[in-house]
Design a protein around this motif. Structure first.
Motif, short mmCIF file in Angstrom:
data_model
loop_
_atom_site.label_atom_id
_atom_site.label_comp_id
_atom_site.label_asym_id
_atom_site.label_seq_id
_atom_site.Cartn_x
_atom_site.Cartn_y
_atom_site.Cartn_z
N SER A 145 -4.74 8.79 -10.50
CA SER A 145 -3.47 8.58 -9.82
C SER A 145 -2.83 7.33 -10.41
CB SER A 145 -3.68 8.41 -8.32
OG SER A 145 -4.50 7.30 -8.04
N ASP A 175 0.85 -1.19 0.00
CA ASP A 175 0.00 0.00 0.00
C ASP A 175 0.88 1.24 0.00
OD1 ASP A 175 -2.12 1.71 0.07
OD2 ASP A 175 -2.56 1.42 2.20
N THR A 176 1.33 1.63 -1.18
CA THR A 176 2.20 2.80 -1.33
C THR A 176 1.44 3.93 -2.00
OG1 THR A 176 3.04 1.92 -3.43
CG2 THR A 176 4.29 1.41 -1.44
N GLU A 177 1.96 5.14 -1.84
CA GLU A 177 1.33 6.31 -2.43
C GLU A 177 1.52 6.30 -3.95
OE1 GLU A 177 -0.50 8.74 -0.93
OE2 GLU A 177 -0.38 7.38 0.80
N ASP A 199 -7.78 12.68 -2.31
CA ASP A 199 -7.14 11.62 -3.11
C ASP A 199 -8.08 10.45 -3.35
OD1 ASP A 199 -4.68 12.98 -3.24
OD2 ASP A 199 -4.10 12.22 -1.26
N THR A 200 -9.36 10.61 -3.06
CA THR A 200 -10.29 9.49 -3.12
C THR A 200 -11.42 9.78 -4.09
OG1 THR A 200 -9.81 9.08 -0.78
CG2 THR A 200 -11.69 7.92 -1.73
N SER A 239 0.65 4.53 -10.52
CA SER A 239 1.81 3.95 -9.84
C SER A 239 2.65 3.22 -10.87
CB SER A 239 1.35 2.98 -8.75
OG SER A 239 2.44 2.28 -8.17
N THR A 268 -0.16 -2.15 -6.80
CA THR A 268 -0.34 -2.03 -5.35
C THR A 268 -1.73 -2.56 -5.01
OG1 THR A 268 -1.39 0.15 -5.27
CG2 THR A 268 1.02 0.10 -5.44
N THR A 275 2.48 7.55 -7.69
CA THR A 275 3.70 8.22 -8.13
C THR A 275 3.42 9.54 -8.82
OG1 THR A 275 4.55 5.99 -8.53
CG2 THR A 275 5.87 7.82 -9.36
#
Length: 691
Positions: free
Chosen positions: A44, A33-35, A392-393, A46, A50, A37
């Motif tokens: 969003s 569970d990473t933020e 962010d959701t 990555s 994830t 990129t």
């Protein structure tokens, strides 16, 4: 670890791994569970999978922020310009469901001299033609399969195999010439071009069929274009029983490589994998000029529902079959008129920050109360349909959602249902542990909650956007930080205040016209942008920025750009949509969003706008500031906000020559540069530096 997760994804995607290996890998991904990129197209992204970012997409690598671009894999040897990004499927909306890959580079320089042989009539408005082409062009087409860009389709529940979607104007232009030369004149009446968007499909023996369906016609209201015929170009040959079945028409069991089948889009059809060998084919359509198209608003309503259920199926997979049913109903209606569909209809009951509502993608129902305005209902409808991000959701992830299957699309049961849900929420707030009633279209009688039992904070509050833009301080007469050391105040220096006001003008142009703003985790609305006239709610749109002029000077101690910081980051949601229709009863607001009225598609833009502020630089010399510390506001401006932001030039760094951002802030940039040159010449003389 992240690099390993990234690379193993593509290694396992070959299909050669064991079930145990795949299960172990999925467990590792679920535990990661990473933020994200970066952000691309409002999603969003990555560079590795994830727990949230599990859906792979392929994009032009140049569109990714240069600072992180190298982290993203480029797994396709045949298309090295494409980078693989992983997105959160819960953030998708109808604007981003499909990943259309740019592949004109694959055919650049390839002799696309395509020729279709004499057509063989398979049945009414159905033809088979053999494609002749140079070896280099054939190799280019065959290379599509080896790119390994396939992903499971959104409608995987109704079809087998894999596919990817790509755009190639070069291939479409070559096919347009070949079709124009080969098909009968009667078929070509009004023919314009081949659609440059292609679907590359791959089926292996044993895959499920692509079950009976109709292809949704392409329509472009601006140019009066509509598709009439589907084009299937088979890159591989094989047999099945049958390989292609046109309901009410021919069935094709044997297909040779490079066979082109063209048929009227009225046909319902089904495809099956070959018995032996891989089946690879391209699908596109023939587009015609159709100035006399008529419009049925009910078709647009059904299509809105289909798109909505496609997005909701990410959360509730059982809704995918309803989306497919609506798509097929709409496709048939374009040719034969709308017919009755299933008697049962799905709905979703949602609760967003204390507000209950029911939706089906076209109709949105809200309980009527003094604490919930029509503007708030319209704002929630927009947020839900476009699945806007709050903080962010994605909006839909912020809702408590339950699927309801109900008989009777007239909605007579809905006001009582929402009334009961409001009462249930009020009772839950008063007494913890109270049992929640089941979602049912036949709720028991319940007393409505009083206004004091409703949420104390509105889900979408009104907000005065002018609070973002306080007036600058009155300027003083100091010269610059160097000559007025000790008396210099950045908040009152004329050139800093001038740039601050220009930055405010820029930010205002994007924030002030927005009907909805996202302030971190909060969402607010501008009531002046929701205009109610009769039974319609009009959402006012964006206005162009007026140009500004520049005349200033600067002498050491850094430049004005160093002193303009980011005070706040505001998500501005702009919508270009038709009016929202509404009706109201004693208990309920009923909103209707006909997004596809007259068969045209809405536009929606959600962007992040940095609000400027003047900062003080006391302890660190401006020349010693580096990276993001030096020019925080200038660096924070999203290139898409700049005039001409859709062009490649908008990605030019703000400090480079011909920067669109600087041009927009300073209309007379040449005047500024000339002034600096004059000041430099004067400084040399004043300092008496003789060589």
């Amino acid at each position: 670890m992240s690099t390993e997760l990234r690379d193993r994804f593509f290694a396992l995607s070959t299909g050669e791994a064991t079930d145990e290996e795949v299960a172990r890998y999925r467990s590792e991904v679920d535990a990661t569970d990473t933020e994200p990129t970066a952000t691309l197209d409002g999603l969003s992204i990555s560079w590795h999978p994830t727990a949230r970012h599990k859906s792979v997409r392929f994009v032009d690598a140049e569109r990714i922020d240069a600072d992180v671009r190298e982290l993203f894999a480029r797994p396709s040897e045949g298309a090295p310009h494409l980078a693989a990004v992983f997105v959160d499927p819960r953030e998708l909306s109808f604007r981003t469901f499909e990943n259309i890959v740019p592949l004109d580079q694959l055919f650049a320089g390839v002799p696309l001299d395509l020729e279709l042989a004499e057509p063989v009539e398979l049945g009414p408005e159905a033809y088979a033609l053999s494609l002749r082409l140079p070896d280099a062009a054939r190799a280019g087409l065959e290379r599509l399969d080896s790119l390994n860009l396939y992903v499971p389709p959104l409608n995987a529940s109704s079809r087998g195999g894999e596919r990817f979607i790509f755009h190639s104007a070069l291939l479409a232009e070559a096919l347009t010439k070949a079709v124009s030369a080969a098909l009968p004149e009667a078929v070509l009446d009004g023919f314009s071009h081949v659609n440059p968007v292609f679907r590359c499909n791959r089926f292996e023996p044993g895959d499920s069929n692509f079950h009976h369906h109709r292809d949704t016609p392409y329509y472009d209201a601006t140019h009066g274009h509509v598709s009439r015929h589907t084009v299937l170009l088979y890159l591989t040959g094989g047999s099945a029983d049958p390989a292609l079945d046109l309901v009410g028409g021919p069935a094709v069991s044997e297909i040779d490589p490079l066979t082109c089948v063209i048929f009227d889009q009225r046909y319902e059809h089904e495809g099956a994998p070959y018995r032996d060998g891989r089946k690879v084919f391209l699908r596109t359509e023939l587009v015609f000029s159709e100035p006399d198209v008529t419009h049925d608003p009910e078709i647009g309503a059904q299509f809105s529902k289909a798109c909505y259920w496609t997005g909701e199926s990410v959360f509730a997979p059982e809704l995918a079959r309803h989306a497919d049913a609506y798509y097929n109903q709409v496709a048939a209606a374009h040719w034969n008129g709308l017919t009755a569909g299933e008697t049962g209809e799905p709905f979703v009951h949602k609760q967003f920050r204390g507000v209950h509502f029911l939706a089906n993608g076209y109709d949105f129902w809200f309980p009527k109360s003094e604490s919930l305005s029509l503007a708030e209902c319209a704002a929630i409808t927009l947020l839900d349909y476009f699945n806007c991000k709050i903080g962010d959701t994605a909006f839909r992830e912020l809702c408590d959602t339950a699927v309801i299957e109900a008989e009777g699309a007239d909605g007579t049961w809905i006001p009582a249902f929402l009334k009961a849900k409001r009462a249930e929420s009020a009772n839950s707030a008063q007494s913890t542990g109270s049992a929640a009633s089941s979602d049912s279209p036949n709720p028991s009688e319940s007393q409505p909650p009083s206004e004091s039992q409703t949420p104390s904070h509105p889900a979408v509050a009104s907000f005065d956007k002018s609070a973002f833009f306080p007036d600058g301080e009155e300027t003083d007469n100091v010269c610059c930080p160097f000559h007025d050391f000790g008396r210099f105040d950045a908040t009152r220096f004329d050139e800093i205040v001038d740039l601050y006001e220009r930055a405010q003008t820029f930010a205002k142009a994007h924030i002030m016209p927005a009907p909805i703003l996202m302030l971190g985790e909060d969402v607010v609305l501008d009531p002046e942008k929701f205009v109610i006239r009769g039974n319609q709610i009009h959402i006012l749109g964006k206005e162009p920025l007026r140009p500004v002029n520049f005349a200033a000077c600067w002498n050491s101690g850094g430049t004005p750009d160093n002193y303009i910081d980011v005070a706040a980051t505001v998500g501005a949601a702009h919508f270009l949509v038709p009016p929202i229709l509404f009706s109201e009863s004693d208990d309920c607001y009923h909103l209707q969003f006909d997004f596809f009225r007259n068969t045209w598609m809405v536009q929606h833009q959600q962007s992040t706008v940095p609000v400027p502020m003047i900062r003080r630089i006391d302890e660190v010399e401006a020349e010693e500031l580096d990276g993001e510390e030096a020019y925080p506001w200038m660096d924070a401006v999203d290139p898409s906000l700049v005039t001409g932001g859709s062009d490649e030039s908008a990605r030019t760094p703000w400090w480079a020559d011909d920067s669109p951002l600087v041009d927009e802030l300073f209309d007379h940039l040449a005047e500024r540069e000339d002034y600096y040159d004059d000041e430099d010449d004067g400084d040399d003389g004043d300092d008496g530096d003789d060589d």
